[in-house]
Scaffold this active site. Structure first.
Site, PDB file in Angstrom:
ATOM      1  N   LYS A 127      46.601  -7.055-103.056  1.00 11.39           N
ATOM      2  CA  LYS A 127      47.687  -7.462-103.949  1.00 11.39           C
ATOM      3  C   LYS A 127      48.779  -6.401-104.039  1.00 11.39           C
ATOM      4  O   LYS A 127      49.958  -6.717-103.919  1.00 11.39           O
ATOM      5  CB  LYS A 127      47.171  -7.751-105.360  1.00 11.39           C
ATOM      6  CG  LYS A 127      46.286  -8.953-105.491  1.00 11.39           C
ATOM      7  CD  LYS A 127      45.896  -9.217-106.933  1.00 11.39           C
ATOM      8  CE  LYS A 127      45.259  -8.057-107.642  1.00 11.39           C
ATOM      9  NZ  LYS A 127      43.919  -7.694-107.195  1.00 11.39           N
ATOM     10  N   ARG A 177      45.377 -12.289-116.838  1.00  6.52           N
ATOM     11  CA  ARG A 177      43.977 -12.177-116.416  1.00  6.52           C
ATOM     12  C   ARG A 177      43.074 -13.203-117.082  1.00  6.52           C
ATOM     13  O   ARG A 177      41.916 -13.312-116.725  1.00  6.52           O
ATOM     14  CB  ARG A 177      43.433 -10.781-116.739  1.00  6.52           C
ATOM     15  CG  ARG A 177      44.014  -9.709-115.856  1.00  6.52           C
ATOM     16  CD  ARG A 177      43.367  -8.384-116.179  1.00  6.52           C
ATOM     17  NE  ARG A 177      44.051  -7.310-115.496  1.00  6.52           N
ATOM     18  CZ  ARG A 177      43.531  -6.646-114.475  1.00  6.52           C
ATOM     19  NH1 ARG A 177      42.339  -6.942-114.030  1.00  6.52           N
ATOM     20  NH2 ARG A 177      44.201  -5.680-113.904  1.00  6.52           N
ATOM     21  N   ARG A 184      38.432   2.365 -99.480  1.00  4.97           N
ATOM     22  CA  ARG A 184      39.452   2.911-100.383  1.00  4.97           C
ATOM     23  C   ARG A 184      38.852   4.035-101.225  1.00  4.97           C
ATOM     24  O   ARG A 184      39.484   5.070-101.433  1.00  4.97           O
ATOM     25  CB  ARG A 184      39.983   1.788-101.281  1.00  4.97           C
ATOM     26  CG  ARG A 184      41.046   2.223-102.266  1.00  4.97           C
ATOM     27  CD  ARG A 184      41.625   1.064-103.017  1.00  4.97           C
ATOM     28  NE  ARG A 184      40.740   0.630-104.092  1.00  4.97           N
ATOM     29  CZ  ARG A 184      41.011  -0.361-104.916  1.00  4.97           C
ATOM     30  NH1 ARG A 184      42.129  -1.054-104.783  1.00  4.97           N
ATOM     31  NH2 ARG A 184      40.164  -0.693-105.870  1.00  4.97           N
ATOM     32  N   ARG A 227      38.457   7.483-105.334  1.00  5.21           N
ATOM     33  CA  ARG A 227      38.553   6.759-106.600  1.00  5.21           C
ATOM     34  C   ARG A 227      37.179   6.642-107.243  1.00  5.21           C
ATOM     35  O   ARG A 227      36.289   5.975-106.729  1.00  5.21           O
ATOM     36  CB  ARG A 227      39.164   5.383-106.381  1.00  5.21           C
ATOM     37  CG  ARG A 227      40.649   5.479-106.059  1.00  5.21           C
ATOM     38  CD  ARG A 227      41.279   4.157-105.855  1.00  5.21           C
ATOM     39  NE  ARG A 227      41.105   3.253-106.994  1.00  5.21           N
ATOM     40  CZ  ARG A 227      41.958   2.297-107.292  1.00  5.21           C
ATOM     41  NH1 ARG A 227      43.035   2.113-106.560  1.00  5.21           N
ATOM     42  NH2 ARG A 227      41.739   1.500-108.314  1.00  5.21           N
ATOM     43  N   ARG A 261      33.754  -5.799-111.395  1.00  3.72           N
ATOM     44  CA  ARG A 261      35.149  -6.258-111.382  1.00  3.72           C
ATOM     45  C   ARG A 261      35.283  -7.579-110.634  1.00  3.72           C
ATOM     46  O   ARG A 261      36.043  -8.456-111.048  1.00  3.72           O
ATOM     47  CB  ARG A 261      36.063  -5.186-110.784  1.00  3.72           C
ATOM     48  CG  ARG A 261      36.228  -3.995-111.711  1.00  3.72           C
ATOM     49  CD  ARG A 261      37.439  -3.157-111.404  1.00  3.72           C
ATOM     50  NE  ARG A 261      37.574  -2.782-110.029  1.00  3.72           N
ATOM     51  CZ  ARG A 261      37.160  -1.628-109.499  1.00  3.72           C
ATOM     52  NH1 ARG A 261      36.559  -0.738-110.247  1.00  3.72           N
ATOM     53  NH2 ARG A 261      37.351  -1.359-108.229  1.00  3.72           N
TER      54      ARG A 261
END
Length: 186
Positions: free
Chosen positions: A13, A88, A127, A133, A144
């Protein structure tokens, strides 16, 4: 052009939003970025958000809605925008509808990127390794993705019923995905 970009974590996204923003010369608005900006600059909304985040709590929809509306009313949004990470849930869809009505700026399209769960898991694992992260642990990723499926994915049906939904395969070369989206929006 006023767009929502939706899809599960890891689908691309943010990458596609940046490319679309450049193509249409409009800002990308990420709710996370808005919160960070308001908190960093100690705005009234930022201080209110901090009263929740400092306690490890989620910022309530009512405040998220205020922050989004404040951002959409800024001058750089006059010719359009791309919202990433909002709405959301169904309550936020209603709030966004009301905001856009009050601002006199109807939504043009909702771009929904899709990819198989295995692809998403692999991308987020990569990632996490590349960007270090801490929030991309296997457990956090799974949570998530489950939250997206339960709370956000059903919103696509709302936008489909309104004739605004543009479904796109989020797998492939980044530039090819972007070209498909732009073609489908014209």
């Amino acid at each position: 052009m006023r767009l929502l970009i939706m899809g599960p974590q890891g689908v691309g996204k943010g990458t596609q939003a940046a490319l679309l923003a450049e193509h249409f010369d409009i800002p990308t608005i990420s709710t996370g970025d808005i919160f960070r900006f308001n908190i960093k600059n100690k705005t009234e909304l930022g201080l209110e958000a901090m009263s929740y985040t400092d306690k490890g709590e989620l910022v309530p929809d009512s405040l998220t809605n205020k922050i989004v509306k404040d951002r959409l009313a800024k001058e750089d949004c006059a010719n359009g925008w791309i919202l990433d990470g909002y709405p959301r849930n169904a309550a936020q869809v209603e709030a966004l509808d009301q905001m856009l009505d009050e601002l006199g700026t109807p939504l043009d399209h909702v771009v929904a990127l899709e990819a198989d769960r295995e692809v998403l898991l692999e991308r987020m694992k990569k990632r996490a390794a590349e960007q270090g992260r801490a929030d991309d642990t296997p457990e956090a990723i799974a949570k998530r993705l489950e939250t997206y499926e339960k709370e956000t994915a059903p919103l696509l049906d709302i936008y489909k019923s309104r004739g605004l939904l543009v479904l796109e395969n989020g797998v492939g070369e980044i530039s090819e995905i972007s070209k498909r989206i732009i073609s489908d929006l014209h």
